[in-house]
Motif scaffolding. Structure first.
Motif, mmCIF file in Angstrom:
data_model
loop_
_atom_site.group_PDB
_atom_site.id
_atom_site.type_symbol
_atom_site.label_atom_id
_atom_site.label_comp_id
_atom_site.label_asym_id
_atom_site.label_seq_id
_atom_site.Cartn_x
_atom_site.Cartn_y
_atom_site.Cartn_z
ATOM 1 N N ASP A 15 52.774 43.590 35.712
ATOM 2 C CA ASP A 15 52.368 42.218 35.387
ATOM 3 C C ASP A 15 50.891 42.136 35.030
ATOM 4 O OD1 ASP A 15 54.943 41.269 36.068
ATOM 5 O OD2 ASP A 15 54.386 41.171 38.188
ATOM 6 N N ALA A 16 50.084 43.020 35.603
ATOM 7 C CA ALA A 16 48.635 42.961 35.412
ATOM 8 C C ALA A 16 48.028 44.290 35.839
ATOM 9 C CB ALA A 16 48.024 41.827 36.234
ATOM 10 N N ILE A 17 46.761 44.462 35.493
ATOM 11 C CA ILE A 17 45.982 45.615 35.949
ATOM 12 C C ILE A 17 44.856 45.089 36.831
ATOM 13 C CG2 ILE A 17 44.602 47.606 35.276
ATOM 14 C CD1 ILE A 17 45.970 47.644 32.620
ATOM 15 N N VAL A 18 44.661 45.728 37.969
ATOM 16 C CA VAL A 18 43.595 45.359 38.893
ATOM 17 C C VAL A 18 42.590 46.501 38.949
ATOM 18 C CG1 VAL A 18 43.003 44.720 41.269
ATOM 19 C CG2 VAL A 18 45.203 43.989 40.278
ATOM 20 N N GLY A 19 41.342 46.201 38.702
ATOM 21 C CA GLY A 19 40.281 47.194 38.859
ATOM 22 C C GLY A 19 39.521 46.904 40.137
ATOM 23 N N ILE A 20 39.452 47.879 41.032
ATOM 24 C CA ILE A 20 38.716 47.725 42.290
ATOM 25 C C ILE A 20 37.610 48.763 42.304
ATOM 26 C CG2 ILE A 20 38.829 47.712 44.806
ATOM 27 C CD1 ILE A 20 41.807 47.164 44.632
ATOM 28 N N GLY A 21 36.377 48.319 42.135
ATOM 29 C CA GLY A 21 35.291 49.286 42.115
ATOM 30 C C GLY A 21 34.019 48.707 41.542
#
Length: 361
Positions: free
Chosen positions: A88-94
């Motif tokens: 559904d989506a891309i999550v960037g954690i950083g």
């Protein structure tokens, strides 16, 4: 009477606080970004494993991917890893590297992107731009801005203080960048967007006027919100003009001429902004910028970045070539190499005198 307005894409969520990452699954569901939690999560190789171990239980439907490097090739590898599956989506954690790579990958795949910042090094958190290294050096790529932005102050507190301070230099440089844009409008007839200018200036001034530091939650919240506003200013403008002028040309010149001696982006543009105010002959803004940078322990003289005055003069001479067609105080001044060297020496002496005055006070 007709209602005249414009539609501006803005994040559905901007959440700056301690523990924000714990609410990621709830935010994805409540905002209908991903009710099922079926998302691709990109993290960095250093802190990514810890983040995954800490939070993966609440994100059972997610798949995790590691971003290795801030390059166009790293972004394409991420695209190739994610493409075979449905998300559904891309999550960037950083930090900036992860977010820039993830924004680019999301754009290529046509998926919404959620930015979870673990650092405040620059205004790429919510901007419509990915800055990635390529075979020619470093490029800026237009991408959709994140659909949601989370800043977890618990994670920010674990970031190196120097990298967080870098965000101060980046946001403060907005005042110089908008001055360049106004000069381009006045002298060259370049179109200008007053709303974008207002967002960029408001963000910068809030940080400059705050008396806290990077160990203070209230200051970090102001800095994080300012960086988001700076990104939104670029969304409104449709380009980087509200946050990129002579300050960024100088930084780009450092990146290209001395790639092995790069400092943090915000450190370079902060010093570039101070030099730009000096070139304009604006003592008030010059002093305010130097005062803010010095107070937060950021570079204020070329030597603080490891450059001699001759090297910095060469950087300033090269800077206009990094953004052909962009009019800033560097293009307006049209200095010869000899005059540039003299101005750099004069700038350095003025900064030295100013910091001595601050130290005495």
């Amino acid at each position: 009477m007709p209602l005249l307005a414009r539609m501006i894409p803005a994040p559905l969520v901007v959440d700056v606080r301690r523990g924000a990452l714990c609410e990621l699954a709830k935010i994805l569901a409540d905002q209908r970004i991903s009710p099922s939690g079926r998302v691709a999560i990109a993290v960095g190789p250093t802190h990514g494993p810890v983040v995954r171990e800490t939070f993966q239980a609440g994100l059972a439907g997610a798949d995790w991917f590691t971003v290795d490097g801030c390059t166009i090739n790293a972004a394409i590898r991420l695209v190739e890893q994610i493409r075979p599956r449905q998300y559904d989506a891309i999550v960037g954690i950083g930090g900036g590297t992860v977010l820039d790579v993830t924004k680019f990958a999301a754009a290529r795949l046509g998926l919404p992107m959620v930015a979870v910042a673990t650092n405040l090094a620059h205004d790429g958190i919510a901007s419509p731009i990915s800055t990635l290294d390529n075979d020619a050096g470093r490029g800026s790529y237009s991408v959709p801005a994140p659909i949601a932005v989370l800043v977890d102050l618990d994670l920010i507190g674990q970031a190196p203080p120097r990298s967080v301070r870098s965000g101060i230099g980046d946001i403060v440089s907005n005042l110089s960048a908008t001055a360049d844009w106004e000069a381009a409008h006045r002298l060259r007839g370049e179109a200008i967007d007053g709303f974008a200018v207002s967002l960029a200036r408001t963000a910068a001034q809030a940080v400059m006027d705050h008396r806290g530091g990077v160990g203070d939650d209230a200051f970090l919240t102001t800095l994080a919100e300012g960086l988001v506003l700076s990104g939104m200013a670029m969304v409104v403008a449709g380009n980087s003009r509200p946050a990129s002028g002579a300050c960024h040309e100088i930084s780009h010149a450092i990146d290209l001429r001395y790639p092995g001696r790069r400092a943090f982006h915000g450190e370079q543009v902060g010093l570039g902004a101070a030099f730009a105010w000096f070139l304009r002959g604006d003592a008030d803004h010059f002093n305010a910028t130097v005062d803010c940078l010095y107070r937060h322990g950021l570079p204020v003289r070329p030597a603080d970045l490891g450059f001699s005055l001759d090297e910095f003069a060469e950087i300033v001479c090269y800077a206009p070539l990094t953004r052909p067609g962009r009019f800033t105080v560097l293009e307006e001044s049209a200095l010869t190499p000899e005059r540039t060297a003299a101005k750099v020496a004069e700038f350095d002496e003025n900064v030295r005198a100013r910091t001595q005055e601050i130290a005495r006070d």
